[in-house]
Design an enzyme around this catalytic site. Sequence first.
Site, PDB file in Angstrom:
ATOM      1  N   ASN A   1      42.896  36.110  43.457  1.00  0.00           N
ATOM      2  CA  ASN A   1      42.693  36.386  42.046  1.00  0.00           C
ATOM      3  C   ASN A   1      43.896  35.819  41.272  1.00  0.00           C
ATOM      4  O   ASN A   1      44.780  35.196  41.852  1.00  0.00           O
ATOM      5  CB  ASN A   1      42.552  37.898  41.834  1.00  0.00           C
ATOM      6  CG  ASN A   1      41.722  38.246  40.619  1.00  0.00           C
ATOM      7  OD1 ASN A   1      41.674  37.494  39.653  1.00  0.00           O
ATOM      8  ND2 ASN A   1      41.067  39.406  40.658  1.00  0.00           N
TER       9      ASN A   1
ATOM     10  N   GLY B   1      41.917  28.984  43.647  1.00  0.00           N
ATOM     11  CA  GLY B   1      43.224  28.911  42.998  1.00  0.00           C
ATOM     12  C   GLY B   1      43.593  27.478  42.701  1.00  0.00           C
ATOM     13  O   GLY B   1      44.146  26.785  43.555  1.00  0.00           O
TER      14      GLY B   1
ATOM     15  N   GLY C   1      44.737  28.188  37.472  1.00  0.00           N
ATOM     16  CA  GLY C   1      44.831  26.754  37.242  1.00  0.00           C
ATOM     17  C   GLY C   1      45.615  26.036  38.325  1.00  0.00           C
ATOM     18  O   GLY C   1      46.079  26.656  39.294  1.00  0.00           O
TER      19      GLY C   1
ATOM     20  N   LYS D   1      37.617  40.629  46.700  1.00  0.00           N
ATOM     21  CA  LYS D   1      38.509  39.662  46.057  1.00  0.00           C
ATOM     22  C   LYS D   1      39.915  40.237  45.979  1.00  0.00           C
ATOM     23  O   LYS D   1      40.138  41.262  45.336  1.00  0.00           O
ATOM     24  CB  LYS D   1      37.987  39.321  44.660  1.00  0.00           C
ATOM     25  CG  LYS D   1      38.727  38.182  43.965  1.00  0.00           C
ATOM     26  CD  LYS D   1      37.995  37.798  42.681  1.00  0.00           C
ATOM     27  CE  LYS D   1      38.608  36.570  42.033  1.00  0.00           C
ATOM     28  NZ  LYS D   1      37.834  36.137  40.846  1.00  0.00           N
TER      29      LYS D   1
ATOM     30  N   ASN E   1      29.944  40.027  40.631  1.00  0.00           N
ATOM     31  CA  ASN E   1      31.305  40.548  40.700  1.00  0.00           C
ATOM     32  C   ASN E   1      31.311  41.958  40.116  1.00  0.00           C
ATOM     33  O   ASN E   1      30.848  42.169  38.994  1.00  0.00           O
ATOM     34  CB  ASN E   1      32.250  39.631  39.925  1.00  0.00           C
ATOM     35  CG  ASN E   1      33.690  40.099  39.943  1.00  0.00           C
ATOM     36  OD1 ASN E   1      34.064  41.012  39.210  1.00  0.00           O
ATOM     37  ND2 ASN E   1      34.504  39.467  40.766  1.00  0.00           N
TER      38      ASN E   1
ATOM     39  N   VAL F   1      41.004  38.883  29.195  1.00  0.00           N
ATOM     40  CA  VAL F   1      39.729  39.189  28.538  1.00  0.00           C
ATOM     41  C   VAL F   1      39.399  40.671  28.642  1.00  0.00           C
ATOM     42  O   VAL F   1      38.853  41.269  27.714  1.00  0.00           O
ATOM     43  CB  VAL F   1      38.601  38.319  29.126  1.00  0.00           C
ATOM     44  CG1 VAL F   1      37.244  38.734  28.560  1.00  0.00           C
ATOM     45  CG2 VAL F   1      38.875  36.841  28.834  1.00  0.00           C
TER      46      VAL F   1
ATOM     47  N   LYS G   1      29.873  36.851  35.981  1.00  0.00           N
ATOM     48  CA  LYS G   1      31.022  37.519  35.364  1.00  0.00           C
ATOM     49  C   LYS G   1      31.099  38.984  35.783  1.00  0.00           C
ATOM     50  O   LYS G   1      30.106  39.599  36.171  1.00  0.00           O
ATOM     51  CB  LYS G   1      30.954  37.397  33.849  1.00  0.00           C
ATOM     52  CG  LYS G   1      29.796  38.115  33.202  1.00  0.00           C
ATOM     53  CD  LYS G   1      29.765  37.874  31.696  1.00  0.00           C
ATOM     54  CE  LYS G   1      31.029  38.387  31.032  1.00  0.00           C
ATOM     55  NZ  LYS G   1      31.016  38.200  29.574  1.00  0.00           N
TER      56      LYS G   1
ATOM     57  N   LEU H   1      37.492  42.265  31.145  1.00  0.00           N
ATOM     58  CA  LEU H   1      36.185  42.605  31.731  1.00  0.00           C
ATOM     59  C   LEU H   1      35.124  42.918  30.682  1.00  0.00           C
ATOM     60  O   LEU H   1      34.313  43.828  30.851  1.00  0.00           O
ATOM     61  CB  LEU H   1      36.322  43.781  32.710  1.00  0.00           C
ATOM     62  CG  LEU H   1      37.260  43.564  33.895  1.00  0.00           C
ATOM     63  CD1 LEU H   1      37.447  44.848  34.683  1.00  0.00           C
ATOM     64  CD2 LEU H   1      36.723  42.464  34.799  1.00  0.00           C
TER      65      LEU H   1
ATOM     66  N   CYS I   1      41.460  45.902  39.544  1.00  0.00           N
ATOM     67  CA  CYS I   1      41.309  46.819  38.414  1.00  0.00           C
ATOM     68  C   CYS I   1      42.274  47.999  38.543  1.00  0.00           C
ATOM     69  O   CYS I   1      42.563  48.462  39.650  1.00  0.00           O
ATOM     70  CB  CYS I   1      39.881  47.353  38.355  1.00  0.00           C
ATOM     71  SG  CYS I   1      38.641  46.075  38.208  1.00  0.00           S
TER      72      CYS I   1
END
Length: 307
Positions: free
Chosen positions: A193, A244, A218, A166, A100, A72, A46, A74, A131
């Site tokens: 992403n 993805g 998804g 990423k 990550n 979430v 994570k 981070l 970010c």
Amino acid sequence: MVRTEVEIGRGLTIKNPVMTASGTYGYGTEYKDFIDIDRLGAIVVKGTTLHHREGNAYPRMAETPSGMLNAVGLQNKGVHYFVEHIYPVIKDYRTEMIVNVSGSTLDDYAETSRIINELEHIRAIELNISCPNVKQGGMAYGVTCEGAASVVKAVRRAYDKTLIVKLSPNVTDITEIARAVESEGADAISMVNTFLGMAIDAEKRRPILSTTTGGLSGPCIKPIALRMVWQTAKVVQVPIIGMGGIASAADAIEFLLAGATAVQVGCYNFVDPAAASYIVDGIEDYLRRHGISDVKELIGSLVIEHN
């Protein structure tokens, strides 16, 4: 016997091309009672930041047709906690552990990467450049060539192992971003992403997420992600790690055919904790059925016939 090893940059070879995506697999420890995690090619843990982050307020996840939204934020206890409490637990796993890395400033990215660089058994990091840049009005680093390149340049000075970047799909031309990070020293590119999306509660006339918008992932994003991987594979020389909407071995193989060297399984881990392991088995079965001795023969082998 089929060969499944692939190289994901700077000489780092993993046992098979199936990885788990950051944010969907914790630190791997959460899944060890469900599957043999050493069966996987790699686990991307994570998102880790320089300092502790509480994350966003609830609700921060929402189910959508053929996918999910997350915001979430981070949430994590910071890199020093990772070094002291998580690393000793995961360092002896026999699968590659990739960290990550996220940040709010270039200094944050560089310092977090420098600290991880000292960990002997962590041989790669994945930079999350989606970010927001707090010094530039909150615009995500990864949406401009200049912003993306600046993160890679800063981290490359502090980190001398395999550097995966990423990419955000929320851009006009993702191939330009890919070339920019490659030029600054990225050893591999992971893509894509999440897509920016939102969900609304019609009865309450309010957004479902506390942040209004969130990252969409998804099966619903797979065709777009696949197209982006295919386009990018034609313009960069570094390995691509595709993701993805992967939920089966067939999905993973499609990404390999489009030009990805490896793949990451993301939100489908929530549906079936053993999904990544089944995908490894499925790829091996595909190779045997088609008389292919090495998975690398699949990479970029898509046949396009023009009439």
